[in-house]
Design a protein around this motif. Sequence first.
Motif: not given
Length: 141
Positions: A13-15, A21-30, A77-92
Motif C-alpha cells: 500500500t505504500h511502495q 531528490s526524493h527523501r522517503i519519509a518513514p511511516t509506521p507499519l499499518t 532491509s532499508e524499507n523495513e528499518w525506515r518503516s519502524i521509524g529509524v531516520q538516517q540519511s541514505r546509504g546505511w
Amino acid sequence: MKFDRCFKDHLSTHQQAPTASHRIAPTPLTCYHDSNIIMSSSRIEYSEKYADEENEYRHVILPKELAKTLPKTRLLSENEWRSIGVQQSRGWQHYAIHRPEPHILLFRRPLGTDPQSGLVDPELKRMALEEYKGQFGLRGL
C-alpha cells in the motif's frame, strides 16, 4: 512471523520508487498503530558515527517493546528499518545482529557515501579516508 506479514501489507500500500531528490519519509507499519509502538519510535536513540579505513558505522538503539516485534534471525532491509521509524540519511545498511542486545541495530556504509544519493563519491571518500588517517596518525601510509 507477524512482522513479515505486516511489512508485506505495508509495502503493497505504500511502495514508491525513490529518486535522488526524493527523501522517503518513514511511516509506521499499518500493524503498528497501537499507541505504545508509535510512541516508542519517538524514543529511538542514535550513536555518533565511527569509522575504519573502509566504512563508517553507527548503532541505533530501539525501545525494547519495538524491538520485540522485529525478526530475530535476519537483517532488516532499508524499507523495513525506515518503516519502524529509524531516520538516517541514505546509504546505511543493517549489517549485523548483536545477539546479546537485539534491540541495538548495527549499521554501516562505505566511507565517502553521499548522504543524499546513498552513492559513494570518490572525492568524499578521499576526504573521509584522510580524516580517518589524521585521527590515528596514519597520514602518508
